[in-house]
Design an enzyme around this catalytic site. Sequence first.
Site, PDB file in Angstrom:
ATOM      1  N   ARG A   1       7.471  -5.114   2.116  1.00  0.00           N
ATOM      2  CA  ARG A   1       7.132  -3.715   2.355  1.00  0.00           C
ATOM      3  C   ARG A   1       8.348  -2.810   2.087  1.00  0.00           C
ATOM      4  O   ARG A   1       8.249  -1.785   1.427  1.00  0.00           O
ATOM      5  CB  ARG A   1       6.675  -3.551   3.809  1.00  0.00           C
ATOM      6  CG  ARG A   1       6.188  -2.138   4.143  1.00  0.00           C
ATOM      7  CD  ARG A   1       5.935  -1.980   5.642  1.00  0.00           C
ATOM      8  NE  ARG A   1       5.084  -3.037   6.153  1.00  0.00           N
ATOM      9  CZ  ARG A   1       3.750  -3.055   6.041  1.00  0.00           C
ATOM     10  NH1 ARG A   1       3.126  -2.067   5.455  1.00  0.00           N
ATOM     11  NH2 ARG A   1       3.049  -4.051   6.539  1.00  0.00           N
TER      12      ARG A   1
ATOM     13  N   ASN B   1       0.142  12.925   7.428  1.00  0.00           N
ATOM     14  CA  ASN B   1      -1.066  12.184   7.054  1.00  0.00           C
ATOM     15  C   ASN B   1      -2.257  12.961   7.583  1.00  0.00           C
ATOM     16  O   ASN B   1      -2.148  13.674   8.578  1.00  0.00           O
ATOM     17  CB  ASN B   1      -1.041  10.783   7.678  1.00  0.00           C
ATOM     18  CG  ASN B   1      -2.248   9.947   7.269  1.00  0.00           C
ATOM     19  OD1 ASN B   1      -2.648   9.958   6.109  1.00  0.00           O
ATOM     20  ND2 ASN B   1      -2.838   9.243   8.220  1.00  0.00           N
TER      21      ASN B   1
ATOM     22  N   HIS C   1      -6.014  12.180   9.035  1.00  0.00           N
ATOM     23  CA  HIS C   1      -6.898  11.098   9.490  1.00  0.00           C
ATOM     24  C   HIS C   1      -8.271  11.702   9.786  1.00  0.00           C
ATOM     25  O   HIS C   1      -8.355  12.759  10.423  1.00  0.00           O
ATOM     26  CB  HIS C   1      -6.307  10.430  10.739  1.00  0.00           C
ATOM     27  CG  HIS C   1      -7.181   9.327  11.242  1.00  0.00           C
ATOM     28  ND1 HIS C   1      -7.167   8.063  10.668  1.00  0.00           N
ATOM     29  CD2 HIS C   1      -8.120   9.300  12.204  1.00  0.00           C
ATOM     30  CE1 HIS C   1      -8.067   7.309  11.274  1.00  0.00           C
ATOM     31  NE2 HIS C   1      -8.650   8.029  12.217  1.00  0.00           N
TER      32      HIS C   1
ATOM     33  N   GLU D   1      10.533  -4.755  13.847  1.00  0.00           N
ATOM     34  CA  GLU D   1      11.694  -5.236  13.100  1.00  0.00           C
ATOM     35  C   GLU D   1      11.363  -6.479  12.270  1.00  0.00           C
ATOM     36  O   GLU D   1      11.904  -6.670  11.182  1.00  0.00           O
ATOM     37  CB  GLU D   1      12.845  -5.537  14.061  1.00  0.00           C
ATOM     38  CG  GLU D   1      14.155  -4.930  13.607  1.00  0.00           C
ATOM     39  CD  GLU D   1      15.087  -4.695  14.766  1.00  0.00           C
ATOM     40  OE1 GLU D   1      15.691  -5.684  15.198  1.00  0.00           O
ATOM     41  OE2 GLU D   1      15.186  -3.544  15.223  1.00  0.00           O
TER      42      GLU D   1
ATOM     43  N   ASP E   1      -1.471   6.079  13.146  1.00  0.00           N
ATOM     44  CA  ASP E   1      -2.273   7.276  13.461  1.00  0.00           C
ATOM     45  C   ASP E   1      -1.951   7.805  14.856  1.00  0.00           C
ATOM     46  O   ASP E   1      -2.816   8.370  15.531  1.00  0.00           O
ATOM     47  CB  ASP E   1      -3.793   6.984  13.351  1.00  0.00           C
ATOM     48  CG  ASP E   1      -4.188   6.470  11.980  1.00  0.00           C
ATOM     49  OD1 ASP E   1      -3.529   6.843  10.991  1.00  0.00           O
ATOM     50  OD2 ASP E   1      -5.164   5.688  11.900  1.00  0.00           O
TER      51      ASP E   1
HETATM   52  N1  3YE Z   1       2.342   4.605   8.435  1.00  0.00           N
HETATM   53  C1  3YE Z   1       2.907   4.785   9.659  1.00  0.00           C
HETATM   54  N2  3YE Z   1       2.306   5.522  10.632  1.00  0.00           N
HETATM   55  C2  3YE Z   1       1.086   6.133  10.451  1.00  0.00           C
HETATM   56  N3  3YE Z   1       0.370   5.139   7.082  1.00  0.00           N
HETATM   57  C3  3YE Z   1      -0.752   5.852   7.313  1.00  0.00           C
HETATM   58  C4  3YE Z   1      -0.753   6.365   8.579  1.00  0.00           C
HETATM   59  C5  3YE Z   1       0.452   5.941   9.175  1.00  0.00           C
HETATM   60  C6  3YE Z   1       1.120   5.170   8.205  1.00  0.00           C
HETATM   61  O1  3YE Z   1       0.579   6.804  11.358  1.00  0.00           O
HETATM   62  N4  3YE Z   1       4.085   4.234   9.915  1.00  0.00           N
HETATM   63  C7  3YE Z   1      -4.481  -0.573   5.733  1.00  0.00           C
HETATM   64  C8  3YE Z   1      -4.440   0.519   6.715  1.00  0.00           C
HETATM   65  C9  3YE Z   1      -3.432   1.512   6.328  1.00  0.00           C
HETATM   66  C10 3YE Z   1      -3.384  -1.598   5.919  1.00  0.00           C
HETATM   67  O2  3YE Z   1      -3.210  -2.182   6.950  1.00  0.00           O
HETATM   68  N5  3YE Z   1      -2.608  -1.806   4.876  1.00  0.00           N
HETATM   69  C11 3YE Z   1      -1.728  -2.922   4.737  1.00  0.00           C
HETATM   70  C12 3YE Z   1      -1.712  -3.311   3.285  1.00  0.00           C
HETATM   71  C13 3YE Z   1      -3.021  -3.286   2.603  1.00  0.00           C
HETATM   72  C14 3YE Z   1      -2.941  -2.975   1.096  1.00  0.00           C
HETATM   73  O3  3YE Z   1      -1.862  -2.798   0.541  1.00  0.00           O
HETATM   74  O4  3YE Z   1      -4.007  -2.898   0.461  1.00  0.00           O
HETATM   75  C15 3YE Z   1      -0.320  -2.648   5.177  1.00  0.00           C
HETATM   76  O5  3YE Z   1       0.307  -3.574   5.691  1.00  0.00           O
HETATM   77  O6  3YE Z   1       0.204  -1.522   4.980  1.00  0.00           O
HETATM   78  C16 3YE Z   1      -1.798   6.057   6.284  1.00  0.00           C
HETATM   79  C17 3YE Z   1      -3.022   5.221   6.572  1.00  0.00           C
HETATM   80  C18 3YE Z   1      -2.658   3.777   6.491  1.00  0.00           C
HETATM   81  C19 3YE Z   1      -3.841   2.904   6.663  1.00  0.00           C
END
Ligand code: 3YE
Length: 218
Positions: free
Chosen positions: A62, A103, A105, A142, A152
Amino acid sequence: MPIIAGLASNRGRNLMHIQDRQPGGTTLGVVVSNHADAPIIEKAENRGIDTAVVERSPGMARREHERRILQVLSDYDLDLVALDGYMRILSETFLEAAPPTLNVHPSLLPSFPGDNAHEQALDAGVAVSGCTVHLVTDAVAEDGSVIDEHVDAGPIITQEPVPVYPEDDPADLKRRVLYEGEFTAYPRAIAMIAAGQVTIEGDSVTVTEDGGAFPHRR
Ligand code: 3YE
């Protein structure tokens, strides 16, 4: 003119709407997607916006993926990052190096975070749903694992309610929340920030004036 970077995994309709509206005199400097075939890329190119695709190959950490995106963003003098259907959780590697990141939501948080917000809202039988524009705050431990309850969960900048009708299916609600909720709230949040009505310091947000659905709010 304040410059925004947009991150989207799919259509990025909010980003295109924001570029059309230019809230608070902002402009999209660059649109980044993690998917080469995301429709947002072509749409942004057609509008003359810079674009970049930063895919995450299988096994890429990541933080490495985030560093590559930051590398793209470093070419721009950015004021804000706006996520729009960006399906990645961001770690502090990104959030500490990037400008404030927003973001949208598709629910009235803290109700119905995570996936399937519209199904959750319909299952709960609520009469009102809506959307929330919030500051993105760290949600990765970590050891690299995602802390679900931190997703969110960042401080709220503004929200917009929309009605839920008994005959709605998730697609109906999604459409109404996008066009009547997100298309109002996201530009408003950006305009509020550009106008100095929102102070963002680290993970804390102070909203002094919300010119939206609840003008009495102070
Ligand atoms: N990151 C943080 N805090 C937040 N990103 C989003 C909101 C938000 C954020 O409030 N720190 C899908 C759900 C993600 C998921 O779990 N993705 C995986 C990988 C999946 C893939 O690559 O296809 C992951 O580990 O990231 C935006 C909404 C994020 C939803």
